[in-house]
Design an enzyme around this catalytic site. Structure first.
Site, short mmCIF file in Angstrom:
data_model
loop_
_atom_site.label_atom_id
_atom_site.label_comp_id
_atom_site.label_asym_id
_atom_site.label_seq_id
_atom_site.Cartn_x
_atom_site.Cartn_y
_atom_site.Cartn_z
N PHE A 37 -3.11 16.55 4.30
CA PHE A 37 -3.53 15.90 3.05
C PHE A 37 -2.30 15.80 2.16
CE2 PHE A 37 -5.27 15.30 -1.12
CZ PHE A 37 -6.33 14.45 -0.88
N VAL A 38 -1.84 14.58 1.92
CA VAL A 38 -0.57 14.40 1.21
C VAL A 38 -0.80 13.93 -0.22
CG1 VAL A 38 0.82 14.03 3.27
CG2 VAL A 38 -0.30 12.08 2.20
N GLU A 64 0.84 -1.20 0.00
CA GLU A 64 0.00 0.00 0.00
C GLU A 64 0.87 1.25 0.00
OE1 GLU A 64 -2.69 1.16 -0.57
OE2 GLU A 64 -4.39 0.28 0.46
N ASP A 120 -3.01 10.98 -4.87
CA ASP A 120 -3.64 12.00 -5.73
C ASP A 120 -4.52 12.98 -4.94
OD1 ASP A 120 -5.78 10.06 -5.17
OD2 ASP A 120 -6.92 11.15 -6.70
N ASP A 129 -4.36 5.18 6.55
CA ASP A 129 -4.91 6.31 7.31
C ASP A 129 -5.86 5.73 8.37
OD1 ASP A 129 -5.86 8.70 8.24
OD2 ASP A 129 -6.52 9.48 6.32
C1 PRP Z 1 -6.01 5.46 -0.64
C2 PRP Z 1 -4.71 4.69 -0.44
C3 PRP Z 1 -5.12 3.49 0.36
C4 PRP Z 1 -6.28 4.03 1.19
C5 PRP Z 1 -5.84 4.22 2.62
O1 PRP Z 1 -6.71 4.90 -1.69
O2 PRP Z 1 -4.16 4.31 -1.67
O3 PRP Z 1 -5.56 2.42 -0.44
O4 PRP Z 1 -6.67 5.27 0.60
O5 PRP Z 1 -6.83 4.83 3.41
P1 PRP Z 1 -7.52 4.21 4.69
O6 PRP Z 1 -6.43 3.59 5.55
O7 PRP Z 1 -8.12 5.44 5.34
O8 PRP Z 1 -8.53 3.20 4.25
P2 PRP Z 1 -7.94 5.62 -2.47
O9 PRP Z 1 -9.22 5.02 -2.01
O10 PRP Z 1 -7.80 7.12 -2.36
O11 PRP Z 1 -7.70 5.13 -3.97
P3 PRP Z 1 -6.41 5.34 -4.91
O12 PRP Z 1 -5.32 4.43 -4.39
O13 PRP Z 1 -6.89 4.90 -6.26
O14 PRP Z 1 -6.02 6.81 -4.87
#
Ligand code: PRP
Length: 190
Positions: free
Chosen positions: A162-163, A109, A169, A113
């Site tokens: 917010f990174v 990953e 993204d 968060d």
């Molecule tokens: C982001 C990141 C993780 C997730 C972590 O994905 O890539 O998969 O959030 O967050 P959490 O611990 O609060 O669940 P996102 O859903 O933004 O999709 P992306 O990877 O396509 O940007």
């Protein structure tokens, strides 16, 4: 967007390309040693983990005493959509293409968060009977964890901002930024 076009919207750099590369190398050292002589299946979580999965796989491959084989799969989930806070509901958009039963699965990953996404993925793969199951997360935001989920390999802790960049993204932009940064407040659309 070009990198120059991003610059006016960036508040500060949180991890330079060099710091990220050194962190990925440290993770690769540990992973290569732990899986030495064993086959390893890396599962990158799209889209955010595309960059780290590729860089990490390359680094692990360079270690002489590393895994006997490395395979790579990708799974695509989404919990944020265009929102800046997770909904907590994880949607599976694309599953892996091959059977993972009996394999040494390492989920990769970009960031953790609240933990919902990784908890969902660990549960999904655990039910598929892997030989071993671990997680590797490059960026850890431990401040708002809602789910207690094991992460065996953690790259670095990042501030509670917010990174963006290095795969992460804001409204699908900035993934191609080669470093991790904080977005200016003025760059958020209302
Ligand atoms: C982001 C990141 C993780 C997730 C972590 O994905 O890539 O998969 O959030 O967050 P959490 O611990 O609060 O669940 P996102 O859903 O933004 O999709 P992306 O990877 O396509 O940007």
């Amino acid at each position: 967007m070009t990198l120059n076009a991003y610059e006016p919207t960036i508040e500060r750099t949180l991890a330079s390309r060099e710091e990220i590369a050194a962190t990925v190398a440290r993770l690769a050292d540990r992973i290569a040693a732990d899986y030495a002589g064993k086959p390893l299946l890396l599962i990158g979580v799209l889209k955010g983990a595309l960059h780290v999965s590729v860089d990490l796989a390359r680094e692990i491959s360079r270690r002489i005493d590393g895994p006997s084989e490395i395979r790579m799969e990708y799974i695509c989930v989404s919990s944020y959509g265009n929102a800046t806070r997770s909904s907590g509901e994880v949607r599976l958009l694309k599953d892996v293409d091959r059977e993972t039963a009996g394999q040494n699965v390492l989920i990769i990953e970009d960031i953790i968060d609240n933990g919902h996404t990784l908890a969902y993925l660990r549960d999904l793969f655990q039910r598929r009977n892997p030989a071993t199951l671990r997680s590797c997360v490059l960026f850890d935001k431990p401040y708002r964890r809602l789910v207690n989920v094991p992460v065996e390999y953690v790259g670095m802790t990042v501030p509670d901002e917010f990174v963006i960049g290095y795969g992460l993204d804001y409204q699908e932009l900035y993934r191609n930024l080669p470093y991790l940064a904080q977005l200016k407040a003025s760059a958020f659309s209302s």
